[in-house]
Design a protein around this motif. Structure first.
Motif, mmCIF file in Angstrom:
data_model
loop_
_atom_site.group_PDB
_atom_site.id
_atom_site.type_symbol
_atom_site.label_atom_id
_atom_site.label_comp_id
_atom_site.label_asym_id
_atom_site.label_seq_id
_atom_site.Cartn_x
_atom_site.Cartn_y
_atom_site.Cartn_z
ATOM 1 N N ASN A 60 56.300 -6.312 65.514
ATOM 2 C CA ASN A 60 55.301 -5.298 65.843
ATOM 3 C C ASN A 60 54.301 -5.006 64.726
ATOM 4 O O ASN A 60 53.191 -4.572 65.012
ATOM 5 N N ILE A 61 54.706 -5.218 63.490
ATOM 6 C CA ILE A 61 53.828 -4.810 62.375
ATOM 7 C C ILE A 61 53.517 -6.002 61.458
ATOM 8 O O ILE A 61 52.373 -6.401 61.302
ATOM 9 N N TRP A 62 54.570 -6.543 60.836
ATOM 10 C CA TRP A 62 54.360 -7.525 59.773
ATOM 11 C C TRP A 62 53.576 -8.738 60.254
ATOM 12 O O TRP A 62 52.622 -9.169 59.608
ATOM 13 N N SER A 63 54.006 -9.325 61.355
ATOM 14 C CA SER A 63 53.397 -10.587 61.813
ATOM 15 C C SER A 63 51.978 -10.380 62.320
ATOM 16 O O SER A 63 51.276 -11.351 62.591
ATOM 17 N N LYS A 64 51.571 -9.138 62.466
ATOM 18 C CA LYS A 64 50.230 -8.875 63.000
ATOM 19 C C LYS A 64 49.159 -8.919 61.912
ATOM 20 O O LYS A 64 47.966 -9.013 62.247
ATOM 21 N N GLY A 65 49.547 -8.800 60.670
ATOM 22 C CA GLY A 65 48.533 -8.787 59.612
ATOM 23 C C GLY A 65 47.441 -7.807 59.956
ATOM 24 O O GLY A 65 47.710 -6.642 60.272
ATOM 25 N N SER A 66 46.204 -8.290 59.938
ATOM 26 C CA SER A 66 45.076 -7.455 60.361
ATOM 27 C C SER A 66 44.453 -8.000 61.638
ATOM 28 O O SER A 66 43.253 -7.869 61.879
ATOM 29 N N LEU A 67 45.292 -8.626 62.468
ATOM 30 C CA LEU A 67 44.780 -9.215 63.714
ATOM 31 C C LEU A 67 44.412 -8.156 64.742
ATOM 32 O O LEU A 67 43.709 -8.448 65.718
ATOM 33 N N LEU A 68 44.937 -6.944 64.555
ATOM 34 C CA LEU A 68 44.586 -5.830 65.441
ATOM 35 C C LEU A 68 44.002 -4.696 64.600
ATOM 36 O O LEU A 68 44.301 -4.595 63.412
ATOM 37 N N THR A 69 43.210 -3.846 65.185
ATOM 38 C CA THR A 69 42.815 -2.622 64.487
ATOM 39 C C THR A 69 44.063 -1.763 64.323
ATOM 40 O O THR A 69 45.070 -1.961 65.013
ATOM 41 N N THR A 70 43.982 -0.804 63.427
ATOM 42 C CA THR A 70 45.154 0.048 63.199
ATOM 43 C C THR A 70 45.565 0.767 64.485
ATOM 44 O O THR A 70 46.747 0.797 64.847
ATOM 45 N N ASP A 71 44.598 1.324 65.170
ATOM 46 C CA ASP A 71 44.921 2.039 66.407
ATOM 47 C C ASP A 71 45.592 1.124 67.427
ATOM 48 O O ASP A 71 46.569 1.508 68.082
ATOM 49 N N GLU A 72 45.067 -0.103 67.540
ATOM 50 C CA GLU A 72 45.607 -1.034 68.519
ATOM 51 C C GLU A 72 47.006 -1.491 68.100
ATOM 52 O O GLU A 72 47.910 -1.627 68.936
ATOM 53 N N LEU A 73 47.175 -1.704 66.808
ATOM 54 C CA LEU A 73 48.494 -2.085 66.284
ATOM 55 C C LEU A 73 49.527 -1.027 66.652
ATOM 56 O O LEU A 73 50.628 -1.333 67.148
ATOM 57 N N VAL A 74 49.185 0.223 66.415
ATOM 58 C CA VAL A 74 50.118 1.324 66.645
ATOM 59 C C VAL A 74 50.331 1.512 68.151
ATOM 60 O O VAL A 74 51.454 1.757 68.602
ATOM 61 N N ARG A 75 49.258 1.327 68.918
ATOM 62 C CA ARG A 75 49.381 1.495 70.373
ATOM 63 C C ARG A 75 50.287 0.414 70.960
ATOM 64 O O ARG A 75 51.175 0.696 71.763
ATOM 65 N N GLN A 76 50.088 -0.832 70.510
ATOM 66 C CA GLN A 76 50.940 -1.909 71.040
ATOM 67 C C GLN A 76 52.392 -1.730 70.599
ATOM 68 O O GLN A 76 53.315 -2.080 71.325
#
Lengths: 491, 491
Positions: A454-470
């Protein structure tokens, strides 16, 4: 086939990544290995490297490459990669060279003098130096604002926490004014009889052995990192070779130990960033707040659980305190006590320290207050939040932190944003992962897997809001943090 | 006042110096600290840095700056500084990029394969890889020769030992054919009853404590350097922060100990190079041979003196071997015994190993022999000098060294040149310094002062011949080395 502009950009940013590797390793060496006499030559070498990196960002062709790459047909991750390269490039080149130089000189002068002035509680001596830094930081904020269309303080935040704004921070942080002081009092009443451990005498080598065991338990990859000693603990190095540090105190094993857990959280994030994007901005950590969420997840959400403390208790008994009980350890690590110093604060009072600093720096950048107003505002808010007066006590008040001395305004909120993200991640993780089972079974893989997916593998591929939402189904909701504190400290 | 071209050059070479600082520290880290998993990223970062430094040397304005600076009115040290900048610049830019790349690829491939092939005594596998390296090294020698007007092998020597030539080496080295084998036999007869120490079990921490004591006794400046561990001991870092390394063997304290003395010799040279020329080529060490003369002065001329061993004996007794006698220690360190491996060789047989390699690599570069001829020539010379046959034993014969695998032809002579310079320096020093008194008094300052005044503080302000002439009254005279060996080993 001709090289695309996107490819040209990725090659160029890869070169910058390699130079930043040198910066990270040589910086680590400076903090952990270098004898004092090497400092001048080292500083000169690092300046030269900073100039080299800056020149790479200033390559004149980049303008055209970015414009042309935007017209190319890119898949979604490549588009995000382009966005992140552009953001890093703009951040690095936005300010006029003279301002960068002036701020660097004023910051170095203020920080250097501060080390002595703080010791001597010398606010009058410190004030003019800080004023110079604030003046230049306001200028910086205005230029960043005009270049980005953001508000000035938001433009400073953008360096550490992209997309975070003063407006959102007001919504996230200011409600704590209503409930935090009261919660602190309630917890204190609840913990009336609790004791912290008394100072003892602890061998550094034994502390290190326990620290290494815990790092291993937490999944630190020793093939891609190491543990050393520095005056100020940090997580440095590079994703492929993460260098965490601690400082062993001879009378207290507990700070170093929890410090190692904290830095291990940072380290695991770095070690597990997406391999395929490693050399590009999009493969790097999302933000300071998200980085802090990982260190605080490990430290606060995980390691301060009684079941976790139970797991490490035998190691502590074997190496450090033969008679240590779980109750003693829990009370020591969970004891809430208002104090002057942010870095010594417990989980419950820590956000008060940040809330205070946030309001002061926000108003300082907007011009609503001046440097002269800081001590009084500090004293008033300390009294309000923690019942402590700092009148006349600058050393333990507004002169305690290094951050403002070199103009790092906009950084402090990351700490409490991190605590909030961490609580929200834990609430979400609990829906699918049996955390107590994992801890008690001595295998934290299910927890790591959730964080990695959910977090580590995402790097900066999503915005912060989108990262947290997903990851959690919603964007940052401070309610989880409040509930975490109530659940942990009042039940 | 306008900046002179000489000043422009010094600013530019200062920038290069700073970048080389990063190279040295990051290289040290790679050998002493880095976990294995960090290697790929590290290699990429170092490549990027090498490119950056190469680009700095290739700055197109340099041509003009050198021409114009030569017309400026410079004092003598500045003229020498200009000469050294030009020499470094020419060395760094002389070869076409394609050849540098081809040699680097062939060298990496050969060196990498060699590690395994040596273990397996696999000469047939190694041969084609070495042939490729030799072909490219011949090409390199020819290009260097045509650019400098030197002979091909001399042009290779010039990288390590400026102004040294094959003709001089023949004069210096070949006479050893006449006296060295005989001397070795005589010494062996003389030492018939001598014993080396038997293997024991020695704590690494205790070995380190003794090592640090000896470094202090030898005047190592710990404010500008440190001691660490690496697989292959070296002296690295930068003059302001010299990083020496050793490897502690659990059954033999003596190698690490004398290795530390050796590296301390290199380190003191670096630490005492002239401050005011620090950032320029003229402030750097004179040559590989002179560098080795300092390490060998400390190791052979100083530390193998019985009076010196007497000084350190109490530390060895306290930390490592309670019953150790001076006779045992002297016999251990001065025992002469022909052996296959250069790096294990004693002071008397070592030059035989170099003489052999010199003749082979000289003939290899000239084309007088081919790679296929190496094993036979090696075997013949080993039999002649040391009475040992390496027929079929490539592992302990011509495959034992790393130097040729990456094409470092011209380097081997520096070892014996260093031994010769060291003996000549000692002979000269003895005229004005009471060396035995200094050693027995426990204060080596008079010795250090002589070395500092005559060698260290000169950097590259003099040519090697002039340096040696000013220090000793004559240029390199191999007679001193021969006399040193006869005096030490036959009296």
């Amino acid at each position: 086939m001709a090289t695309s502009f996107y490819q040209k950009l990725t090659e160029h940013f890869k070169s910058i990544y390699h130079l930043q590797h040198l910066q990270a390793i040589v910086g680590w060496d400076q903090a952990t290995q270098m004898p004092a006499g090497g400092n001048e030559a080292r500083s000169n070498a690092l300046s030269e490297l900073a100039i080299t990196i800056h020149q790479a960002y200033k390559l004149s062709a980049l303008d055209e490459w970015f414009d042309c790459a935007a017209e190319e047909s890119l898949d979604i991750p490549q588009q995000q990669s382009l966005t992140e390269m552009r953001h890093q490039w703009q951040q690095a080149t936005m300010l006029p060279a003279e301002l960068v130089r002036a701020k660097s000189i004023a910051g170095n002068r203020c920080e250097h003098a501060w080390r002595e002035q703080r010791r001597n509680n010398n606010w009058e001596g410190f004030k003019p130096l800080l004023k110079e830094v604030v003046t230049l930081s306001r200028e910086e904020a205005n230029i960043r604002a005009s270049m980005t269309g953001m508000l000035p303080y938001d433009a400073l935040l953008d360096q550490y926490e992209p997309e975070m704004t003063q407006q959102r921070l007001d919504q996230l942080f200011l409600p704590m004014n209503q409930w935090l002081p009261e919660l602190i009092s309630e917890v204190q009443a609840h913990q009336k009889s609790w004791q912290r451990l008394k100072p003892g005498h602890y061998d550094a080598a034994a502390q290190k052995r326990v620290g290494l065991k815990i790092m291993e338990y937490l999944g630190f990859d020793f093939n891609h990192g190491r543990l050393d000693v520095s005056v100020h603990p940090f997580c440095g190095g590079v994703a492929e070779d993460v260098r965490i540090t601690t400082r062993y105190e001879s009378d207290d094993f507990s700070r170093s130990l929890m410090g190692i857990v904290h830095e291990t959280g940072h380290a695991r994030y770095e070690q597990n960033l997406p391999q395929q994007w490693r050399t590009l901005p999009v493969g790097q950590a999302r933000s300071m707040g998200i980085h802090e969420s990982q260190s605080l997840f490990f430290e606060m959400q995980l390691a301060k659980q009684p079941s976790f403390l139970q797991q490490i208790l035998p190691w502590l008994r074997e190496e450090l305190v033969p008679e240590l009980s779980l109750t003693q350890l829990c009370q020591h690590y969970l004891k809430v006590e208002p104090s002057y110093i942010r870095i010594d604060a417990d989980e419950v009072t820590y956000p008060a320290h940040i809330l205070l600093r946030y309001q002061i720096e926000r108003d300082l950048i907007s011009g609503a207050i001046e440097v002269d107003d800081i001590p009084q505002m500090w004293d008033e808010l300390m009294q309000k939040y923690l019942g402590l007066s700092t009148a006349g006590n600058y050393r333990d008040g507004c002169m305690q932190d290094i951050h403002w001395t070199d103009g790092s305004f906009g950084y402090f909120p990351s700490y409490t944003l991190g605590a909030m993200y961490a609580a929200q991640f834990m609430a979400s993780m609990q829906k699918t992962v049996n955390i107590e089972n994992a801890i008690q079974g001595g295998d934290l893989t299910p927890i790591s897997t959730w964080l990695s997916d959910n977090i580590w593998s995402k790097g900066s591929l999503l915005t912060t809001d989108e990262l947290v939402r997903q990851a959690t189904g919603e964007t940052l909701n401070p309610q989880y943090f409040r509930e975490h504190l109530r659940n942990r400290y009042l039940n």
